[in-house]
Design a protein around this motif. Structure first.
Motif, short mmCIF file in Angstrom:
data_model
loop_
_atom_site.label_atom_id
_atom_site.label_comp_id
_atom_site.label_asym_id
_atom_site.label_seq_id
_atom_site.Cartn_x
_atom_site.Cartn_y
_atom_site.Cartn_z
N ASP A 1 -28.43 72.36 -65.56
CA ASP A 1 -28.98 73.70 -65.30
C ASP A 1 -29.25 73.81 -63.80
O ASP A 1 -30.35 73.56 -63.32
CB ASP A 1 -30.29 73.87 -66.11
CG ASP A 1 -30.92 75.23 -65.88
OD1 ASP A 1 -30.28 76.09 -65.23
OD2 ASP A 1 -32.06 75.44 -66.33
N VAL A 2 -28.20 74.16 -63.07
CA VAL A 2 -28.27 74.14 -61.61
C VAL A 2 -27.35 75.19 -61.03
O VAL A 2 -26.33 75.54 -61.64
CB VAL A 2 -27.91 72.72 -61.08
CG1 VAL A 2 -26.46 72.40 -61.38
CG2 VAL A 2 -28.19 72.57 -59.61
N ASN A 3 -27.74 75.70 -59.88
CA ASN A 3 -26.92 76.70 -59.20
C ASN A 3 -26.41 76.10 -57.89
O ASN A 3 -27.14 76.02 -56.91
CB ASN A 3 -27.75 77.96 -58.94
CG ASN A 3 -26.90 79.09 -58.36
OD1 ASN A 3 -25.69 79.06 -58.49
ND2 ASN A 3 -27.54 80.04 -57.72
N ARG B 1 -34.09 69.68 -65.11
CA ARG B 1 -33.08 70.73 -65.33
C ARG B 1 -31.77 70.39 -64.62
O ARG B 1 -30.70 70.59 -65.18
CB ARG B 1 -33.63 72.09 -64.86
CG ARG B 1 -34.70 72.65 -65.78
CD ARG B 1 -34.98 74.12 -65.51
NE ARG B 1 -35.52 74.35 -64.17
CZ ARG B 1 -36.81 74.22 -63.85
NH1 ARG B 1 -37.69 73.86 -64.76
NH2 ARG B 1 -37.21 74.46 -62.61
N ILE B 2 -31.87 69.87 -63.40
CA ILE B 2 -30.66 69.49 -62.65
C ILE B 2 -29.88 68.43 -63.44
O ILE B 2 -28.67 68.52 -63.59
CB ILE B 2 -31.02 68.96 -61.25
CG1 ILE B 2 -31.53 70.11 -60.36
CG2 ILE B 2 -29.79 68.30 -60.58
CD1 ILE B 2 -32.14 69.66 -59.05
N LYS C 1 -37.90 70.65 -62.36
CA LYS C 1 -36.68 71.06 -61.68
C LYS C 1 -35.65 69.93 -61.71
O LYS C 1 -34.46 70.16 -61.94
CB LYS C 1 -37.01 71.44 -60.23
CG LYS C 1 -35.90 72.19 -59.53
CD LYS C 1 -36.29 72.61 -58.13
CE LYS C 1 -37.05 73.90 -58.13
NZ LYS C 1 -37.23 74.46 -56.77
N ALA D 1 -24.67 64.53 -59.92
CA ALA D 1 -26.01 65.14 -59.94
C ALA D 1 -27.10 64.12 -60.25
O ALA D 1 -26.85 63.07 -60.86
CB ALA D 1 -26.06 66.26 -60.98
#
Length: 199
Positions: free
Chosen positions: A184-186, A179-180, A176, A7
């Motif tokens: 914190d990621v979908n 968060r990644i 964003k 990531a």
């Protein structure tokens, strides 16, 4: 083997990848290439660079067919010979030239799920690379395939598509991206986050 995708935020994505030496075991290289294809298809990607699976080596794979426009019968619309779909592994690639008018397209990246931004890239490229048998080729690509190659080549240089957008756009997605990097990621595939191991 399907690798977890590294990531945004992991230092391997910002480092320039190293050449694969000539004496690198052929069977090991073949296995890495196959694993990268498997990982790319599992994540529904059209390209995957070795740094995205935590390997700082100059290797990427692409299959640009899903990016092609299709006619009524489902056949790819190819405007010129070098613009057609390509499935290939590129070992120790060197970009020879990037020419033609720059054109914009909304790009995404498996390492940065949920983020898409307009990126401008040259229409045509010439790239020198080795195939899986370590034979050297120099080829010209254009259109969407050239774009996919440029995106993956950038990964080997430690450059992400988010590095190519305006400062204003970077500010808009800063939260964003943070968060990644924290996990914190979908995403519908396994990911690896800096300092957190796998998820």
């Amino acid at each position: 083997m399907i690798y977890p995708i590294v990531a945004f935020g992991d230092p391997v994505l910002k480092a320039r990848a190293k050449d694969i030496p000539a004496d690198f075991p052929a069977a090991d290289l073949q296995q890495i290439v196959q694993d990268m294809y498997d990982t790319m298809y599992h994540a529904h990607g059209v390209g995957l660079a070795a740094p995205q699976v935590g390997k700082g080596i100059r290797l990427f794979v692409i299959d640009s067919e899903p990016m092609m426009d299709e006619d009524e019968d489902g056949n790819p619309i190819i405007e010129e010979p070098t613009a057609g779909p390509v499935k290939r592994a590129f070992i120790n690639p060197q970009m020879v030239s990037e020419t033609g008018e720059e054109w914009g397209f909304e790009e995404g990246c498996l390492s940065i799920p949920g983020v898409r931004e307009m990126v401008y890239r040259h229409e045509t490229i010439v790239i020198r690379y080795e195939d899986e048998q370590r034979q050297t080729h120099e080829e010209t690509f254009s259109g969407m395939t050239a774009r996919v190659i440029q995106h993956e080549y950038d990964h080997l240089e430690g450059v992400l598509f988010t590095d190519k957008i305006s400062g204003f756009k970077k500010q808009l997605i800063k939260g964003k991206l943070a968060r990644i990097s924290k996990g914190d990621v979908n995403a519908d595939y396994r990911m690896r986050f800096a300092g957190q191991g796998r998820r």
